[in-house]
Write an enzyme that holds these catalytic residues in place. Structure first.
Site, short mmCIF file in Angstrom:
data_model
loop_
_atom_site.label_atom_id
_atom_site.label_comp_id
_atom_site.label_asym_id
_atom_site.label_seq_id
_atom_site.Cartn_x
_atom_site.Cartn_y
_atom_site.Cartn_z
N CYS A 1 0.89 -1.17 0.00
CA CYS A 1 0.00 0.00 0.00
C CYS A 1 0.93 1.21 0.00
CB CYS A 1 -0.99 -0.03 1.16
SG CYS A 1 -0.29 -0.42 2.78
N ARG B 1 -3.45 -1.45 4.99
CA ARG B 1 -4.23 -2.08 3.92
C ARG B 1 -3.60 -3.37 3.41
NH1 ARG B 1 -4.88 3.61 0.76
NH2 ARG B 1 -2.93 3.90 1.92
#
EC number: 3.1.3.16
Length: 220
Positions: A147, A153
């Site tokens: 990410c 994420r």
């Protein structure tokens, strides 16, 4: 009944009892498991490795990295990466995409996600996990999941993969990743992972019960 038949009967009874005992022990461990709360899960991350470099291997041939790693085409090629999963795909995040790697032997999968507790990343759990799983089936593949920072994420999607395809509980998955890289998904993502954990644990328990009923039926 001869002495030989008695010994055989006792041996079979002992084997059946041993199998039953092992099965009950395994089922007991599974039945005892309860998805921890967010604070308990965060403590697992804090107990993990302080290691935080641009990229770290967290599972064989599976790496979590940051934006700098994803943008460094020379480094990716030199390291032998064959797949890239961008968990921050999009113009306002890490704007790479298939065209960015078009002259390289790299397969790309983008997930357009924001690192916000209110963002529903769970809708991408299964597609992203499937992409990772397909990549790792080839012994010559190496996959980078990234990410911007390589902490929230990307880590969330890797945890979901380990839970879905490696039959890990959320606790097991966190311990596996956290011992290799300092990561910490936001509270919203943790909540979504907790829901996934509950679903998968329930599915495994149901499958174990069905297998046990089928095995009992064969023994009768």
């Amino acid at each position: 009944m001869t002495s030989g038949e008695v010994k055989t009967s006792l041996k079979n009874a002992y084997s059946s009892a041993k199998r039953l005992s092992l099965k009950m022990e395994e089922e007991g461990e599974e039945e005892d498991y309860c998805t921890p709360g967010a604070f308990e899960l965060e403590r697992l991350f804090w107990k993990g490795s302080p290691q935080y470099t641009h990229v770290n291997e967290v599972w064989p041939k599976l790496y979590i990295g940051d934006e700098a790693t994803a943008l460094d085409r020379y480094r990716l090629q030199k390291a032998g990466f064959t797949h890239v999963l961008n968990a921050a795909h999009g113009r306002w995040n890490v704007d790479t995409g298939p065209d960015y790697y078009r002259d390289m032997d790299i397969q790309y999968h983008g997930v357009e996600a924001d690192d916000l507790p209110t963002f529903d990343l769970s809708v991408f759990f299964y597609p992203a996990a499937a992409f990772i799983d397909r990549a790792l089936r080839d012994d010559h593949s190496k996959i980078l999941v990234h990410c911007v920072m390589g902490r929230s994420r990307s880590a969330t999607l890797v945890l979901a993969y380990l839970m879905i395809h490696k039959d890990m509980t959320l606790v097991d998955a966190i311990q596996q990743v956290a011992k290799n890289r300092c990561v910490l998904p936001n509270r919203g993502f943790l909540k979504q992972l907790r829901e996934l954990d509950k679903q998968l644990v329930q599915q495994r328990r149901q499958a174990q019960r069905q297998d046990g009923e089928e095995e009992d039926g064969r023994e009768l």
